[in-house]
Design a protein around this motif. Structure first.
Motif, PDB file in Angstrom:
ATOM      1  N   VAL A 309      94.815  52.159  10.401  1.00 51.74           N
ATOM      2  CA  VAL A 309      94.044  52.556  11.391  1.00 51.74           C
ATOM      3  C   VAL A 309      92.969  51.417  11.280  1.00 51.74           C
ATOM      4  O   VAL A 309      92.471  51.040  10.289  1.00 51.74           O
ATOM      5  N   GLY A 310      92.259  51.539  12.488  1.00 54.42           N
ATOM      6  CA  GLY A 310      91.135  50.693  12.273  1.00 54.42           C
ATOM      7  C   GLY A 310      90.365  51.168  13.434  1.00 54.42           C
ATOM      8  O   GLY A 310      89.461  51.559  13.360  1.00 54.42           O
ATOM      9  N   PHE A 311      89.221  50.069  13.355  1.00 51.45           N
ATOM     10  CA  PHE A 311      87.727  50.325  14.439  1.00 51.45           C
ATOM     11  C   PHE A 311      87.708  49.504  15.700  1.00 51.45           C
ATOM     12  O   PHE A 311      88.350  48.136  15.557  1.00 51.45           O
ATOM     13  N   LYS A 312      86.928  49.676  16.237  1.00 54.14           N
ATOM     14  CA  LYS A 312      86.507  49.188  17.683  1.00 54.14           C
ATOM     15  C   LYS A 312      85.249  49.172  17.930  1.00 54.14           C
ATOM     16  O   LYS A 312      84.183  50.064  17.919  1.00 54.14           O
ATOM     17  N   LEU A 313      84.744  47.356  17.969  1.00 57.44           N
ATOM     18  CA  LEU A 313      82.822  47.386  18.026  1.00 57.44           C
ATOM     19  C   LEU A 313      82.570  46.175  18.921  1.00 57.44           C
ATOM     20  O   LEU A 313      83.301  45.414  19.425  1.00 57.44           O
ATOM     21  N   CYS A 314      81.104  47.028  19.500  1.00 58.85           N
ATOM     22  CA  CYS A 314      81.028  45.599  20.684  1.00 58.85           C
ATOM     23  C   CYS A 314      79.856  44.809  19.501  1.00 58.85           C
ATOM     24  O   CYS A 314      79.251  45.278  19.156  1.00 58.85           O
ATOM     25  N   ILE A 315      79.811  43.530  19.155  1.00 57.48           N
ATOM     26  CA  ILE A 315      78.735  44.106  17.979  1.00 57.48           C
ATOM     27  C   ILE A 315      77.320  43.158  18.471  1.00 57.48           C
ATOM     28  O   ILE A 315      76.820  42.745  19.223  1.00 57.48           O
ATOM     29  N   GLY A 316      76.517  43.790  17.462  1.00 54.41           N
ATOM     30  CA  GLY A 316      75.070  44.055  18.417  1.00 54.41           C
ATOM     31  C   GLY A 316      73.918  43.213  17.175  1.00 54.41           C
ATOM     32  O   GLY A 316      74.807  41.622  17.111  1.00 54.41           O
ATOM     33  N   HIS A 317      73.260  44.292  15.875  1.00 50.55           N
ATOM     34  CA  HIS A 317      72.847  43.252  14.856  1.00 50.55           C
ATOM     35  C   HIS A 317      73.987  42.550  14.170  1.00 50.55           C
ATOM     36  O   HIS A 317      74.638  43.439  13.794  1.00 50.55           O
ATOM     37  N   PRO A 318      73.861  41.796  13.742  1.00 54.28           N
ATOM     38  CA  PRO A 318      74.561  40.199  13.254  1.00 54.28           C
ATOM     39  C   PRO A 318      75.063  41.118  11.015  1.00 54.28           C
ATOM     40  O   PRO A 318      75.974  41.383  10.806  1.00 54.28           O
ATOM     41  N   TRP A 319      73.865  41.952  10.959  1.00 54.42           N
ATOM     42  CA  TRP A 319      73.803  42.046   9.456  1.00 54.42           C
ATOM     43  C   TRP A 319      74.083  43.147   9.696  1.00 54.42           C
ATOM     44  O   TRP A 319      75.479  43.804   8.275  1.00 54.42           O
ATOM     45  N   GLU A 320      74.851  44.433  10.738  1.00 53.04           N
ATOM     46  CA  GLU A 320      75.434  45.432  11.207  1.00 53.04           C
ATOM     47  C   GLU A 320      76.861  45.058  10.161  1.00 53.04           C
ATOM     48  O   GLU A 320      77.633  45.606   9.700  1.00 53.04           O
ATOM     49  N   TRP A 321      77.613  44.478  10.657  1.00 58.63           N
ATOM     50  CA  TRP A 321      78.573  43.815  10.985  1.00 58.63           C
ATOM     51  C   TRP A 321      79.428  43.134   9.575  1.00 58.63           C
ATOM     52  O   TRP A 321      79.992  43.535   9.088  1.00 58.63           O
ATOM     53  N   PHE A 322      78.118  42.769   8.711  1.00 61.81           N
ATOM     54  CA  PHE A 322      77.829  42.099   8.352  1.00 61.81           C
ATOM     55  C   PHE A 322      78.010  42.760   6.378  1.00 61.81           C
ATOM     56  O   PHE A 322      78.929  42.524   5.679  1.00 61.81           O
TER      57      PHE A 322
END
Length: 556
Positions: A309-322
């Protein structure tokens, strides 16, 4: 008055010709009735043009003014076939499309005379080769996906079909892609529209894309249904589960499938009532925090019987990924994989502002995710996929050099089953039957023939990748590093990608070392408990933060 007659010359001409042809038909030969009817139809059109109120050009220039709309209508086709440069990437060049067609049809994909590209143009990229090439026998490159908590790891090809939903694609297109995946032993991402019966018909390996609408695993109110998810996820050919957080072509944008388009077949695949508007929310309801996402991953892994199980994303605000990265540290939970989708990715339909100006391009987004995982010491546990305008083996090599373990492609596989880039996907009038629900149009797409082309394109692209790797003295795409790819950034100035996209050291972020501005600025802003930053970016950049900046080595 003279301008009036000039503007209406075409209208008066067709009226005069109508009368003239009618007279000739009565007096000489009945064959004149044919042109008479033609000019009569144009005369009626002219009368309509003079009286309609929607188009000023047609009102001022009856009959002939319609040519403007005709030429505008056929402009894309005229440009594509007569005037477009072979290397003009809008959005895919003729060279790119021809490469897919040739490999899918097992035709010669070699070129004489030399490159059509300008090797001295800024942005030109190439692979550095070795004086002693390697020898690669098997080019069916594969990786294992499944972390320490995964009971059913997957042996995955490094080149797979990216997310495209039934509904956006026709039934025959889904059939052809899945049968091709089965023939070539690679994976087919379902897209967020659910697992349709066409996905299951030929038994190809599936990556089930679970979006915010929870199609195929939802309750009547649109919330997540654990029971329905488990029923589908435990099927043998559902190999991996991908939680879609965002999509490169339209990140942060939900959508509505209008009621007339919700047919019985689409309703069955999505688990929704037919003939009603279908809402795809812009965010998930099963979780609202980074830590919540981690627990949702655990839940889906358990409900699926231990599948990756994983997830897919397009990076937006870097702090959200962090924040997601910090949630991994806080909970000790890691996804089995992450797919990074670039802003250059495609879609069936999206607002032009989103297509052109929202989301981080793939290379920068992928590199940020890769370096973050290295910096927190989790890169070895998590596989990275990447998608966004991947066509050729060099596209794959460049992306894998930047950190991807595998690549996905959507539009390339569409080309393999006959797409001609007509760009009418959203109208239902696809000329090749790929993106239409019109049963007559999709009959043109013959599943048996196109599925073989899908498998051919996959195999021939991996063969070409093997040749590139051998030239560089490597054995597997997992050995690619940024220094294998060079880019011209200015006249007489060249950088390898390792200079443009520097590596982090393992555990570097945990030690509070911030050599890159984006980590120095945004990492302290992130918190595992929320996607919201601890303070604003403006405050971080100015150094005027009212709140305490947590220790960088802290998990949350």
């Amino acid at each position: 008055m003279r301008q009036f007659f000039t503007r209406h010359t075409a209208f008066y001409a067709v009226v005069t010709l109508t009368v003239l042809c009618a007279g000739l038909a009565f007096s000489l030969n009945a064959a004149w009735w044919l042109p008479c009817l033609l000019f009569l139809a144009l005369s009626i059109l002219g009368v309509y043009d003079l009286n309609q109120t929607r188009h000023a050009i047609r009102r001022n220039y009856p009959v002939i003014g319609n040519l403007r709309f005709l030429f505008e209508f056929i402009r894309p086709e005229v440009r594509q076939y007569f005037f477009e440069d072979d290397t003009l990437k809008l959005p895919f060049s003729r060279v790119d499309r021809s490469l897919v067609y040739q490999r899918a049809k097992q035709q010669m994909d070699q070129r004489p005379f030399g490159t059509q590209g300008d090797v001295y143009q800024n942005g030109y990229e190439w692979m550095n080769h070795a004086l002693v090439p390697s020898h690669i026998q098997d080019t069916d490159f594969r990786i294992t996906v499944g972390g320490p908590d995964c009971k059913k790891p997957v042996d995955l090809s490094v080149f797979n079909i990216s997310a495209m939903s039934f509904g956006a694609l026709s039934a025959n297109a889904v059939r052809a892609l899945n049968k091709g995946a089965a023939l070539g032993n690679f994976a087919h991402d379902t897209g967020e529209g659910g697992v349709s019966r066409y996905h299951l018909e030929h038994g190809g390996d599936l990556i089930w894309n679970v979006g915010s609408g929870y199609f195929g695993c939802r309750n009547a109110d649109g919330s997540f249904s654990a029971e329905r998810f488990s029923d589908m996820a435990c099927r043998d050919n559902i190999r991996m589960i991908e939680i879609k957080l965002s999509q490169g072509a339209k990140p942060g944008h939900g959508g509505v499938l209008p009621a007339p388009k919700v047919t019985q077949e689409i309703a069955a695949a999505r688990g929704i009532p037919a003939g009603h508007d279908c809402l795809s929310p812009s965010s998930h309801s099963a979780f609202s925090t980074p830590i919540g996402l981690m627990h949702f991953i655990v839940r889906l892994r358990e409900l699926s019987g231990g599948k990756p199980v994983g997830f897919k994303l397009c990076i937006g605000h870097p702090w959200e990924w962090f924040a997601i990265a910090k949630a991994m540290l806080a909970t000790g939970i890691t996804p089995d994989f992450i797919v990074v989708d670039g802003a250059e990715g495609g879609t069936g339909a999206a607002p032009i502002e989103f297509v052109d100006h929202v989301g981080t391009p793939l290379r920068e987004g992928l590199r940020l995710v890769h370096n973050t995982l290295v910096g927190i010491g989790l890169r070895e546990k998590i596989r990275l996929g990447a998608s966004g305008k991947v066509i050729s083996a060099f596209d794959m090599a460049r992306i894998m050099a930047l950190g991807a373990d595998w690549c996905n492609s959507a539009r390339a596989y569409m080309f393999a089953i006959g797409c001609i880039q007509a760009q009418v996907c959203h109208t239902g009038r696809c000329p090749t039957g790929v993106t239409t629900q019109d049963p007559d149009r999709q009959k043109a797409l013959v599943v048996g023939d196109k599925s073989v082309r899908v498998a051919n394109y996959h195999a021939n692209t991996l063969k070409a990748l093997g040749e590139l790797l051998a030239a560089a003295g490597l054995q597997h795409p997992g050995e690619l590093r940024p220094h294998h790819i060079a880019r011209r950034i200015a006249s007489g100035e060249i950088r390898v990608l390792s200079a443009l996209f520097p590596d982090l050291q393992k555990g570097e972020l945990l030690e509070g070392t911030f050599r890159n501005t984006i980590f120095r600025t945004a990492w302290p802003m992130a918190q595992a408990e929320s996607f919201e930053p601890l303070y604003s970016l403006s405050a971080a950049l100015s150094g005027h933060t009212d709140q305490h900046i947590p220790d960088a080595s802290a998990a949350g």
